[in-house]
Design an enzyme around this catalytic site. Sequence first.
Site, short mmCIF file in Angstrom:
data_model
loop_
_atom_site.label_atom_id
_atom_site.label_comp_id
_atom_site.label_asym_id
_atom_site.label_seq_id
_atom_site.Cartn_x
_atom_site.Cartn_y
_atom_site.Cartn_z
N ASP A 103 36.19 59.57 23.57
CA ASP A 103 35.60 60.92 23.67
C ASP A 103 35.39 61.62 22.34
OD1 ASP A 103 38.81 61.87 25.08
OD2 ASP A 103 38.23 61.83 22.97
N HIS A 118 38.62 51.30 21.57
CA HIS A 118 37.63 50.95 22.61
C HIS A 118 36.24 51.47 22.28
CE1 HIS A 118 41.23 50.59 25.55
NE2 HIS A 118 40.95 49.43 25.00
N CYS A 126 21.98 49.10 19.61
CA CYS A 126 20.90 48.32 20.25
C CYS A 126 21.43 46.95 20.65
CB CYS A 126 19.71 48.16 19.27
SG CYS A 126 18.44 47.08 19.96
N CYS A 152 11.37 46.14 18.14
CA CYS A 152 12.54 45.76 18.97
C CYS A 152 12.38 46.32 20.38
CB CYS A 152 13.82 46.27 18.31
SG CYS A 152 15.27 45.86 19.26
N ASN A 215 54.42 62.03 28.01
CA ASN A 215 53.65 61.71 29.20
C ASN A 215 54.14 62.59 30.34
OD1 ASN A 215 52.38 60.33 31.42
ND2 ASN A 215 52.21 58.51 30.12
N1 APR Z 1 49.59 65.04 29.16
C1 APR Z 1 50.19 63.84 28.90
N2 APR Z 1 50.00 62.73 29.65
C2 APR Z 1 49.17 62.84 30.71
C3 APR Z 1 48.51 64.05 31.05
C4 APR Z 1 48.75 65.18 30.22
N3 APR Z 1 48.18 66.38 30.47
N4 APR Z 1 47.75 63.83 32.17
C5 APR Z 1 47.92 62.53 32.50
N5 APR Z 1 48.78 61.93 31.64
C6 APR Z 1 49.19 60.52 31.59
C7 APR Z 1 49.32 59.84 32.94
O1 APR Z 1 50.64 59.97 33.44
C8 APR Z 1 49.05 58.37 32.55
O2 APR Z 1 50.24 57.69 32.16
O3 APR Z 1 48.16 59.84 30.90
C9 APR Z 1 48.13 58.47 31.32
C10 APR Z 1 46.71 58.07 31.61
O4 APR Z 1 46.73 56.70 31.94
P1 APR Z 1 45.33 55.94 32.19
O5 APR Z 1 44.46 56.76 33.08
O6 APR Z 1 45.67 54.55 32.55
O7 APR Z 1 44.62 55.99 30.76
P2 APR Z 1 44.87 55.03 29.52
O8 APR Z 1 46.28 54.58 29.44
O9 APR Z 1 44.28 55.70 28.34
O10 APR Z 1 43.92 53.76 29.91
C11 APR Z 1 43.72 52.79 28.93
O11 APR Z 1 42.06 51.79 30.38
O12 APR Z 1 40.17 51.70 31.70
C12 APR Z 1 40.65 51.56 30.43
O13 APR Z 1 39.29 51.80 28.54
C13 APR Z 1 40.03 52.54 29.47
O14 APR Z 1 40.98 53.37 27.40
C14 APR Z 1 41.22 53.21 28.79
C15 APR Z 1 42.34 52.23 29.06
#
Ligand code: APR
Length: 251
Positions: A103, A118, A126, A152, A215
């Site tokens: 993001d 990622h 492209c 292209c 977390n």
């Molecule tokens: N503050 C802290 N932690 C949070 C919050 C918050 N406000 N809200 C959610 N979380 C935690 C959730 O508990 C969870 O453990 O963030 C984590 C999000 O986990 P995922 O959705 O699995 O995201 P992520 O770990 O970044 O996924 C990794 O998966 O699909 C692929 O490419 C995608 O980069 C991504 C990768």
Amino acid sequence: MDSIIQAAKLIIDSKRTFAFTGAGISVESGIPSYRGENGIWNNIDEKLFDLLYYLNNSQTVWPILLDIFFNPSNRYLPNTAHHILADWEERDLLEGIVTQNIDFLHQLAGNKIVHEFHGTTNSFICTSCKRIYNTSELTLSKVPPLCNNKKCSALLKPNFIFFGEGIPSNAYQKSQESTLNTDVFIVIGTSGEVSPANQIPIMAKQNGSMIIEINTKTSLYTDEITDVFLKGKASDTLQLINKKIKTLLTK
Ligand code: APR
């Protein structure tokens, strides 16, 4: 010792600290995480983000891409958590960030050393001539976007990795290097479920880093490598640590 104080002291005493961030740090900016309640993958078929599927079905994929990642009405902004990490880099309390997020919010908050494991939504590539476009150069009023190199005109894709794509080699290498000679790794908002990104904090631990984890709930790291677990939202928790750092540094 109170975990916030423990985390603050570790960061102050650390000669080299890196952060490792996941979708959780951007939830408070309005971007859903991938797993858990309201997770992106709960409603979207991951097949849509398979590279080969995209190359052959970009017309089908683009409405989803516009809705989730390139919706002009969703101008996501960094939240307090992003800003505190930028402030820490400014104050030499943080060396840099390895992020799984695409993001671009860490850079918008002001961090300079950001390894995007990622890739990013901030640019397109492209699929044929590999020319890179900054997303702000593209209007995306006509999708799927095509290369404007007349010789292209191939399909463009967002410069983040689709399933079936390799990790950007430079980001991978820099992320692995970040785990060397690091005293503290702050793991923020990630489930730790996705490989090979999820190996980075493990490598940091194996190389001697203390792991601070922030977390809202436990993750695959918590019982395995985490030394200080801070349960809570990224912005609230980083604010508490930041306040404690300021108090300890003024003593
Ligand atoms: N503050 C802290 N932690 C949070 C919050 C918050 N406000 N809200 C959610 N979380 C935690 C959730 O508990 C969870 O453990 O963030 C984590 C999000 O986990 P995922 O959705 O699995 O995201 P992520 O770990 O970044 O996924 C990794 O998966 O699909 C692929 O490419 C995608 O980069 C991504 C990768």
